[in-house]
Design a protein around this motif. Sequence first.
Motif, short mmCIF file in Angstrom:
data_model
loop_
_atom_site.label_atom_id
_atom_site.label_comp_id
_atom_site.label_asym_id
_atom_site.label_seq_id
_atom_site.Cartn_x
_atom_site.Cartn_y
_atom_site.Cartn_z
N GLY B 242 0.82 -1.16 0.02
CA GLY B 242 0.03 -0.04 0.08
C GLY B 242 0.89 1.20 0.12
O GLY B 242 2.05 1.31 0.21
N PRO B 243 0.27 2.41 -0.40
CA PRO B 243 1.06 3.51 -0.25
C PRO B 243 1.63 3.92 1.04
O PRO B 243 1.07 3.32 2.21
N GLU B 244 2.84 4.59 1.10
CA GLU B 244 3.14 5.14 2.54
C GLU B 244 2.50 6.09 2.96
O GLU B 244 2.09 7.04 2.41
N ILE B 245 2.03 6.05 4.15
CA ILE B 245 1.06 7.17 4.62
C ILE B 245 2.12 8.20 5.37
O ILE B 245 3.00 7.91 6.17
#
Lengths: 37, 406
Positions: B242-245
């Motif tokens: 998933g995308p880095e938050i």
Amino acid sequence: MKKFLQEAALGLFFAIVIVIAQYATTFSDATFVYQGF
Amino acid sequence: MNAFLEHWLTYKASWPGLMRIAAWSIFFLAIFGLALPPLPERMPLGMLTQGSPVIPMLTIIDDPRTVREDILPKPGALRIAWISDSSSVMIDQGKYYGSTPEDQYRLVPQRVAEKLKSRHDLPDFEMPLYLRLGVRSLDMLIFALLALQQKPDLIVIPINSIWTFSHYQVANRKTSMHLAPSVLVRYPQLWGIVAGFCSPAQNLWAFAGRHFTVIRYAALFKAFLLQEYGPLLDKISLASRGPEISLTIPATNIPYWIVMHLLKGNAKPVAKNKRIWPPLLYHQVIQHNDPYMTGSWATDGFHALLAILKASGIPAIIYNWPVSEEFDKNPATRKKLIELQEFLENEGQKLRGSNIKIISHMPGSVRKTMSFLDDQFHAAEEGKLDDFLAREIWLKLKEKTEKENR
């Protein structure tokens, strides 16, 4: 009997879908970057 | 073959049939849970607090359970619960939270625990710590209510002069909202938070998902799967991280702040050397704060928490985290910081003699011993703050013992 097996198979299918959906959207570790805000 | 498929692939749906399929799904989800191997708890700050009375209570940030399940209160030990955002985490001057390894953090509660031992000779005690970086008012409220459910002997909660009473705050992506429906169910005055802030997925998790082992421990089990079968999962694209938050406010979010009137139509004031510079934003957020505003969960949640704390009878210390004197140099910011102190002072007066003590501002003699990071909010050194808070805790515990002995 046919109906029983079909319903069990569909139940299994949906359970697998729920688990895959859950795992596909759960991060496994802190992917979070904190920069002071 | 066709006749065989036709026979098995035709199903005449009916409502009772759908209910039976749902029941099968529930059955299989429960069965899958039995296949889970024992999974060790993963939590932040663990290395840092080893051998100290401080017990990090929260899981890694992506685990919807939010609170660790492997902690049993030590029988007979005093328990001082501490709720906190990043204000309790100190790092070296010139460093950033994002790039500083956790083992270089210094925790205010840990320093206070040391003082409680060395100066006040407090006997056996534990300090369950509900600390997460970047949390906002609602997360703090939920953590406080979670801590209260454990019936500690005392609870410590800091006030954050930037975010606690900000009515424009953007809640970060925090899993505490997965717990909100089950925690807030006891408090009708807070049900609006569940309606307004919990996503359907969070509600579903709270009411159904968390009861299934295979879903409840998804974060831990996924980490295990990645470790054991990473390459295989990669092949079938299930291991995507998933995308880095990132909590850095990206340029694309600037219009949001402008729309919310937190920036005066120009993004430049929050950037320094092409980097978003926290103090510039903090000033603007503080200048829009209002502790007297009603109809906002930041204030309504605070008042509800005070009422719940008071009804619980559990001694509580709510202290206004001191910020750098740099903030005082801006008259508009200074005015708002004083307004917050006066508000807390008034609330404290109303609660005089009760189980809650509000410290509306740190004495100057304490604040001047602290050193702050460039962001003017977080501390690099706690100075005499640990002594001050340890003494307040000790006095409150003493008061509780005296009341019990009367």
